[in-house]
Scaffold this active site. Structure first.
Site, mmCIF file in Angstrom:
data_model
loop_
_atom_site.group_PDB
_atom_site.id
_atom_site.type_symbol
_atom_site.label_atom_id
_atom_site.label_comp_id
_atom_site.label_asym_id
_atom_site.label_seq_id
_atom_site.Cartn_x
_atom_site.Cartn_y
_atom_site.Cartn_z
ATOM 1 N N ASP A 185 63.617 -11.106 55.630
ATOM 2 C CA ASP A 185 64.340 -11.786 54.547
ATOM 3 C C ASP A 185 65.816 -11.423 54.686
ATOM 4 O O ASP A 185 66.241 -10.835 55.701
ATOM 5 C CB ASP A 185 63.730 -11.441 53.176
ATOM 6 C CG ASP A 185 64.036 -10.021 52.724
ATOM 7 O OD1 ASP A 185 64.641 -9.250 53.500
ATOM 8 O OD2 ASP A 185 63.672 -9.679 51.579
ATOM 9 N N CYS A 239 62.397 -6.259 55.632
ATOM 10 C CA CYS A 239 63.032 -6.661 54.364
ATOM 11 C C CYS A 239 63.918 -5.493 53.948
ATOM 12 O O CYS A 239 64.239 -4.649 54.791
ATOM 13 C CB CYS A 239 61.991 -7.059 53.312
ATOM 14 S SG CYS A 239 60.925 -5.744 52.715
ATOM 15 N N GLY A 240 64.332 -5.431 52.712
ATOM 16 C CA GLY A 240 65.230 -4.344 52.311
ATOM 17 C C GLY A 240 64.623 -2.981 52.583
ATOM 18 O O GLY A 240 65.270 -2.091 53.137
ATOM 19 N N THR A 241 63.365 -2.825 52.194
ATOM 20 C CA THR A 241 62.677 -1.544 52.379
ATOM 21 C C THR A 241 61.544 -1.609 53.396
ATOM 22 O O THR A 241 61.011 -0.561 53.777
ATOM 23 C CB THR A 241 62.044 -1.120 51.039
ATOM 24 O OG1 THR A 241 61.160 -2.183 50.630
ATOM 25 C CG2 THR A 241 63.098 -0.880 49.964
ATOM 26 N N GLY A 242 61.129 -2.790 53.744
ATOM 27 C CA GLY A 242 59.924 -2.973 54.563
ATOM 28 C C GLY A 242 58.651 -2.992 53.726
ATOM 29 O O GLY A 242 57.568 -3.267 54.245
ATOM 30 N N GLY A 271 57.879 -4.799 50.610
ATOM 31 C CA GLY A 271 57.388 -6.086 50.105
ATOM 32 C C GLY A 271 56.852 -6.968 51.211
ATOM 33 O O GLY A 271 55.762 -7.552 51.093
ATOM 34 N N HIS A 313 45.752 5.165 66.040
ATOM 35 C CA HIS A 313 44.561 5.354 65.194
ATOM 36 C C HIS A 313 44.200 4.121 64.356
ATOM 37 O O HIS A 313 43.025 3.907 64.075
ATOM 38 C CB HIS A 313 44.762 6.538 64.241
ATOM 39 C CG HIS A 313 44.618 7.859 64.916
ATOM 40 N ND1 HIS A 313 44.606 9.055 64.233
ATOM 41 C CD2 HIS A 313 44.479 8.182 66.239
ATOM 42 C CE1 HIS A 313 44.456 10.053 65.096
ATOM 43 N NE2 HIS A 313 44.403 9.553 66.319
ATOM 44 N N HIS A 344 38.015 5.723 66.008
ATOM 45 C CA HIS A 344 39.012 4.972 65.227
ATOM 46 C C HIS A 344 38.641 3.501 65.111
ATOM 47 O O HIS A 344 38.993 2.848 64.137
ATOM 48 C CB HIS A 344 40.404 5.148 65.834
ATOM 49 C CG HIS A 344 40.805 6.589 65.877
ATOM 50 N ND1 HIS A 344 41.027 7.325 64.742
ATOM 51 C CD2 HIS A 344 40.946 7.429 66.928
ATOM 52 C CE1 HIS A 344 41.317 8.571 65.075
ATOM 53 N NE2 HIS A 344 41.274 8.665 66.399
ATOM 54 N N ARG A 381 36.509 3.061 62.101
ATOM 55 C CA ARG A 381 37.282 3.121 60.843
ATOM 56 C C ARG A 381 38.098 1.847 60.629
ATOM 57 O O ARG A 381 38.203 1.346 59.505
ATOM 58 C CB ARG A 381 38.193 4.353 60.862
ATOM 59 C CG ARG A 381 37.374 5.631 60.842
ATOM 60 C CD ARG A 381 38.136 6.842 61.271
ATOM 61 N NE ARG A 381 37.247 8.002 61.335
ATOM 62 C CZ ARG A 381 37.576 9.142 61.907
ATOM 63 N NH1 ARG A 381 38.767 9.295 62.475
ATOM 64 N NH2 ARG A 381 36.719 10.147 61.930
HETATM 65 C C1 RB5 Z 1 65.161 -8.394 48.291
HETATM 66 O O1 RB5 Z 1 66.282 -8.105 47.507
HETATM 67 C C2 RB5 Z 1 64.290 -7.141 48.374
HETATM 68 O O2 RB5 Z 1 63.536 -7.046 47.211
HETATM 69 C C3 RB5 Z 1 63.425 -7.226 49.588
HETATM 70 O O3 RB5 Z 1 64.213 -7.302 50.723
HETATM 71 C C4 RB5 Z 1 62.489 -6.053 49.840
HETATM 72 O O4 RB5 Z 1 63.170 -4.839 49.819
HETATM 73 C C5 RB5 Z 1 61.254 -6.035 49.068
HETATM 74 O O5 RB5 Z 1 60.366 -5.188 49.230
#
Ligand code: RB5
Length: 147
Positions: A8, A67-70, A72, A100, A135, A138
């Protein structure tokens, strides 16, 4: 090695940089977007990338989502039948996710990782084989939870 890659807007800049690294490393990729930094919904990107991975005609080995954090985009990918996506922020987890868990997707945080670390995580992920054996049992049990 042929991978699918998607992000994103939160991962757009990192995706662009990582695609250069992939090319330098001789790894081919299918870019499913996003194609500019304007706002999109990460589940849509995850859905497209997973569909490409699951299409045998695309011949894709593994997937990378950003994404911003990976978080979502990885959550969304894990809702798709057949996908095992690991959100990693260091190389040990990336290796173990392959060794694994036989992860077929890696998700990364474009706003939480630098490009050098992100690339090291990708190298760890792409180069590690699945160990099989106990593995496999599992992983089979994980996949049975989809039923
Ligand atoms: C978008 O602003 C942000 O929510 C998305 O990139 C991500 O971090 C979601 O998990």
């Amino acid at each position: 090695m042929h991978i699918v890659i998607g992000s994103d807007q939160g991962g757009f800049e990192m995706k662009e940089a990582l695609m250069e690294r992939l090319t330098e490393a001789g790894i081919t990729y299918l870019d499913v977007g996003t194609f500019d930094p304007s706002s999109v919904d990460y589940p849509d990107i995850a859905e497209t990338a997973c569909a490409k991975y699951l299409d045998p005609e695309e011949h894709i080995d593994l997937g990378i989502l950003i994404c911003g954090t990976g978080i979502g985009i990885g959550m969304a990918a894990n809702k798709v039948k057949g996908i095992r996506c690991a959100n990693c922020s260091e190389t040990y987890s990336a290796k173990m996710a392959r060794r694994h868990n036989n992860a077929n997707f890696l998700s990364l945080g474009g706003r939480t990782l630098g490009i050098e670390l992100a690339w090291e995580i990708i190298e760890a992920f792409l180069n590690e084989p699945f160990e099989g054996g106990r593995h496999q049992r599992r992983v089979d049990k994980i996949m049975a939870l989809e039923a």
